[in-house]
Write a protein that holds these residues in place. Structure first.
Motif, PDB file in Angstrom:
ATOM      1  N   TRP A  83      -7.261   6.073   2.224  1.00  0.00           N
ATOM      2  CA  TRP A  83      -8.339   5.429   1.502  1.00  0.00           C
ATOM      3  C   TRP A  83      -9.552   6.341   1.363  1.00  0.00           C
ATOM      4  CZ3 TRP A  83      -7.429   0.775   5.077  1.00  0.00           C
ATOM      5  CH2 TRP A  83      -6.582  -0.149   4.448  1.00  0.00           C
ATOM      6  N   GLY A 100      -0.005  15.157   0.599  1.00  0.00           N
ATOM      7  CA  GLY A 100       0.947  14.300  -0.098  1.00  0.00           C
ATOM      8  C   GLY A 100       1.002  12.886   0.442  1.00  0.00           C
ATOM      9  N   ASP A 101       0.255  12.631   1.513  1.00  0.00           N
ATOM     10  CA  ASP A 101       0.158  11.264   2.016  1.00  0.00           C
ATOM     11  C   ASP A 101      -0.895  10.505   1.204  1.00  0.00           C
ATOM     12  OD1 ASP A 101       2.022  11.574   4.058  1.00  0.00           O
ATOM     13  OD2 ASP A 101       0.515  12.505   5.359  1.00  0.00           O
ATOM     14  N   TYR A 102      -0.973   9.217   1.484  1.00  0.00           N
ATOM     15  CA  TYR A 102      -2.005   8.429   0.830  1.00  0.00           C
ATOM     16  C   TYR A 102      -3.013   7.948   1.863  1.00  0.00           C
ATOM     17  CZ  TYR A 102       0.151   8.436  -3.716  1.00  0.00           C
ATOM     18  OH  TYR A 102       0.639   8.831  -4.921  1.00  0.00           O
ATOM     19  N   THR A 134       0.823  -1.211   0.000  1.00  0.00           N
ATOM     20  CA  THR A 134       0.000   0.000   0.000  1.00  0.00           C
ATOM     21  C   THR A 134       0.855   1.257   0.000  1.00  0.00           C
ATOM     22  OG1 THR A 134      -1.562   1.307   1.324  1.00  0.00           O
ATOM     23  CG2 THR A 134      -0.182  -0.258   2.528  1.00  0.00           C
ATOM     24  N   ARG A 135       0.352   2.293  -0.676  1.00  0.00           N
ATOM     25  CA  ARG A 135       1.051   3.588  -0.661  1.00  0.00           C
ATOM     26  C   ARG A 135       0.913   4.271   0.691  1.00  0.00           C
ATOM     27  NH1 ARG A 135      -1.003   3.623  -5.895  1.00  0.00           N
ATOM     28  NH2 ARG A 135       0.577   3.822  -7.504  1.00  0.00           N
ATOM     29  N   ARG A 136      -0.013   3.787   1.529  1.00  0.00           N
ATOM     30  CA  ARG A 136      -0.208   4.393   2.854  1.00  0.00           C
ATOM     31  C   ARG A 136       1.028   4.196   3.738  1.00  0.00           C
ATOM     32  NH1 ARG A 136      -3.251   0.741   3.919  1.00  0.00           N
ATOM     33  NH2 ARG A 136      -3.864   1.194   6.034  1.00  0.00           N
ATOM     34  N   PHE A 137       1.829   3.198   3.420  1.00  0.00           N
ATOM     35  CA  PHE A 137       3.111   3.023   4.116  1.00  0.00           C
ATOM     36  C   PHE A 137       4.211   3.641   3.266  1.00  0.00           C
ATOM     37  CE2 PHE A 137       3.394   0.164   7.848  1.00  0.00           C
ATOM     38  CZ  PHE A 137       2.037   0.001   8.086  1.00  0.00           C
ATOM     39  N   LYS A 138       5.113   4.350   3.940  1.00  0.00           N
ATOM     40  CA  LYS A 138       6.248   4.948   3.227  1.00  0.00           C
ATOM     41  C   LYS A 138       7.517   4.657   4.019  1.00  0.00           C
ATOM     42  CE  LYS A 138       3.981   8.965   1.162  1.00  0.00           C
ATOM     43  NZ  LYS A 138       3.802  10.409   1.342  1.00  0.00           N
ATOM     44  N   GLU A 144      -7.354   3.813  -2.960  1.00  0.00           N
ATOM     45  CA  GLU A 144      -6.197   4.509  -2.402  1.00  0.00           C
ATOM     46  C   GLU A 144      -5.969   5.791  -3.179  1.00  0.00           C
ATOM     47  OE1 GLU A 144      -3.342   1.719  -0.489  1.00  0.00           O
ATOM     48  OE2 GLU A 144      -1.995   2.584  -1.965  1.00  0.00           O
TER      49      GLU A 144
END
Lengths: 480, 264
Positions: free
Chosen positions: B68, B64-66, A416-420, B58
């Motif tokens: 849902w 700039g964050d992602y 997921t892009r939610r984790f960086k 997503e």
């Protein structure tokens, strides 16, 4: 328990085989017990630790009892929340099968223990001379439910003899009106002074926990003082005398909590003032030795001022201090080294953390046995960034292993892009997150993430350092 | 006309609506593995056992964050339902409340409704000997008893609200007007295919949430009628064959599953 100093365990609605840190060791510790009683709605991982995957039940000597328990809607009683409310709940339906309320179980347990001590034993008085009468007679009766109102009235407290208090004659058997009326000469009893004032008469209507008034107090800030009851003495905000200035006027005019109205009328507003003293007479934080709120907290083991420390397993050095970890934490790897091993950043370069999903509740027994909730989140999974997934050749839906110095689990990968990735000290550090609420019991099964976590106790509360550890992750099977 | 307004910006993806729907309508859980769609979405699509699904999308946030964004899939309860118009035996009909409901006693299994629905909603029970069409019925039994549908009732954030269509349209307009930049300026379902009882608000363009955005404002049946009248008998036959096939495949899976259990 692991050192075999503890022989028996009662587990009321607790599931340490899933929820405890370093769960592999906690499961082994259960094997050292002579006996264990699990009281639960379901046969949890803890209740069936003796037949868990990878062990031979024949080699486990622990005698295990599973007592089926009532759920909250199958019994009458009170619940408390961390906002200090005590709320009464009614029984809506009969429990299934042989399930019993925890009150019935404790009542029966006392009677059985009392019977043993009647035949003799070491120091039997605390048991045999205990005042214990909740309306079920002397013998264990499977059909007789103890009366939770008797328990609640006893928790509030009552007078054991006639006594003059504050110019009023209180009769033997009267409920104590509030904790200021409790006596130190044996003329009153109370299960817990905090709850004194929660049940102030002999009738069910005197049970303040059952109140459901929906009217807000005069100050209209959402206290709803007639809904249930709040310790102490229905004070909804403790230390509320800190909300006024030295003249007793609210600091926040729009949202007053209480207000000083003069020497005769004293306090008004909405909440119960935290002590009736005039403003300026006494500092508001009355339970603190100096009466003040504390930024400089001398009572904290790692006080008096906050400091940043790294978790015990960390991939970076502490940039804020020369002291790497909190020096006051309980380090089990030193005190009980067996199974409490630590990993280093060379072998375990990735930060691991754990969390819950809203579909499952705590260790999952209540939700992983519900088909509709199992449908929503059926398997244990781990989340990671696109960047880490690319390095490791992992795609969403792949099966992966996650390893720490303590153990290894399998999980599905969710990229997921939610984790960086983090950039720390000019270095890229990756993190993964794992749902910890799974285990080998129930409809929705999966490995427990707490196999990976370690026994480290917070300096003041002993809360384990569940949320930060070092791990590594590798793909084992491609998504179907 | 009773309606429902679903505000994607208020949805937290808890899926209490999905569970409430299954609970009220006595729908069985589906056997799922991992997730059926993006994020935590499960099951992957609507089916005869799942009448509403929250889909996960997503997307990049303003910082700039992602994060849902969630969208709720279910029957839109069209004001001029193509499914009811296409049904040769009136097994699907629109009630005065706005609910579009199905009567299995009348259904002949032709599946015209599936073919004409612009939102791909009606589902066929492929694995049953006497299959029925299944879809959200707007909890019509609850509405007729003066209650709101189970999904809106269960929603903890008022992302789903139920009421009169006019009131909800007004509410939607106010939300858009009072929150500049929060919503795309469109009430999905206000005029699509002649208007629907279920309407959506969103913070990103609807095509990013899986909604069809190429629909005309005129009812579907106006365009589909001539074509549909030519094919029902062909489809009836095909439906029977596919149904039988599904039954055999399922049976095979069940037998195989039974064997695996025995082998343990």
């Amino acid at each position: 328990m692991y050192a075999e100093k503890i022989k028996g365990l009662f587990c009321f609605g607790q599931n340490p085989a899933v929820g405890g840190p370093n769960a592999g060791k906690e499961r082994s510790a259960l094997e050292k017990l002579d006996w264990m009683v699990a009281v639960d709605l379901w046969e949890t991982e803890t209740a069936q630790f003796w037949k868990r995957p990878g062990v031979d039940p024949k080699k486990i000597k622990t005698e295990v009892f599973l007592l089926p328990a009532c759920s909250s809607v199958e019994k009458e009683g009170s619940i408390t929340n961390s906002g200090r409310w005590a709320q009464w709940r009614y029984k809506a339906v009969n429990p299934p099968g042989d399930a019993r309320s925890d009150l019935w179980i404790v009542d029966a347990l006392y009677k059985a223990i009392d019977k043993e001590y009647q035949a003799g034993g070491v120091f039997p008085d605390p048991i045999t001379k205990l005042s214990w009468d909740y309306g079920t007679g002397k013998e264990i009766d499977p059909d007789k439910e103890p009366d939770p109102h008797i328990v609640a009235r006893e928790v509030n407290g009552y007078f054991t003899k006639d006594k003059m208090v504050k110019g009023k004659l209180m009769k033997k058997g009267d409920q104590v009106p509030s904790f200021a009326w409790l006596q130190d000469d044996g003329s009153t009893c109370s299960g817990n002074w905090l709850y004194c004032n929660s049940y102030t008469g002999k009738n069910k209507k005197d049970n303040k926990m059952a109140r459901r008034g929906k009217k807000d107090a005069g100050n209209n800030i959402g206290l709803f003082p007639e809904w249930s009851w709040c310790w102490p003495v229905n004070r909804r905000i403790i230390y509320n005398r800190a909300s006024v200035d030295l003249q007793g006027n609210p600091w926040d005019k729009k949202r007053p909590v209480i207000k000083w109205t003069g020497d005769i009328t004293k306090w008004s507003g909405g909440d119960v003032p935290d002590g009736g003293w005039a403003p300026g007479d006494k500092h508001p934080f009355i339970m603190k030795s100096d009466g003040h709120g504390q930024l400089w907290a001398s009572s904290l083991a790692d006080g008096p001022l906050p400091e940043h420390y790294e978790p015990l397993e960390s991939p970076v050095n502490n940039l804020m201090s020369s002291q790497h970890i909190n020096p006051a934490i309980k380090l089990w790897y030193k005190d009980a080294p067996e199974g409490n091993v630590l990993g280093d950043k060379k072998n375990f370069p990735i930060i691991g953390t754990t969390y819950r999903v809203s579909e499952h509740w705590q260790a999952g027994a209540m939700t992983r046995n519900q088909p509709w909730l199992a449908e929503l989140v059926p398997n244990v999974f781990t989340e990671m960034s696109m960047e880490l997934a690319q390095i490791k050749g992992i795609k969403s839906g792949d099966k992966v292993t996650i390893k720490t110095a303590r153990g290894k689990i399998e999980a599905y990968a969710l990229v997921t892009r939610r984790f960086k990735p983090f950039i720390v000290q000019n270095r890229t550090v990756h993190q993964i997150g794992i749902i910890w609420q799974f285990g080998y019991a129930g409809i929705a099964k999966g490995d427990s993430a707490n196999i990976l976590t370690s026994h480290i106790g917070d300096a003041n509360t002993m809360i384990p350092e569940f949320k930060a550890f070092l791990c590594d992750i590798n793909k084992i099977r491609r998504a179907a | 006309m009773k309606s429902m307004l679903i505000d994607s910006t208020r949805c937290i993806g808890c899926r209490a609506c999905q569970v409430a729907c299954k609970e009220w309508n006595n729908l069985p859980a589906e056997k799922t593995e991992f997730f059926g769609g993006s994020g935590y979405q499960n099951p992957g699509r609507l089916s005869s056992k799942t009448w509403t699904v929250i889909s996960f999308h997503e997307a990049e946030t303003s910082t700039g964050d992602y994060d849902w964004i969630f969208a709720k899939q279910q029957c839109m309860h069209c004001l001029e339902p193509a499914c009811a118009a296409a049904c040769p035996v009136s097994a699907l009909e629109q009630l005065k409340t706005g609910a579009v409901v199905y009567d299995p006693g009348k259904c002949i299994g032709c599946r015209n409704c599936q073919l004409v629905c612009p939102f791909d909603i009606p589902c066929f029970e492929w694995n049953k000997a006497v299959p029925e069409i299944k879809k959200c019925n707007f909890c019509v039994d609850r509405i007729e008893a003066g209650m709101e549908p189970s999904c809106s009732c269960a929603c903890p954030t008022d992302a789903i609200v139920f009421g009169e269509r006019e009131n909800l349209l007004q509410k939607a307009e106010i939300r858009i007007a009072n929150n500049p930049g929060k919503y795309v300026n469109h009430i999905y379902g206000r005029s699509e295919v002649g208007g629907t009882s279920v309407m959506h608000l969103a913070g990103v363009s609807f095509d990013k949430l899986g909604f069809r955005t190429n629909l005309s404002d005129s009812p579907v049946w106006d365009n589909a009628k001539p074509a549909m009248e030519a094919i029902p008998y062909v489809m009836t036959g095909l439906g029977t064959i596919l149904g039988a096939l599904a039954w055999f495949i399922n049976r095979k899976t069940e037998i195989k599953a039974g064997k695996e259990v025995k082998n343990d």
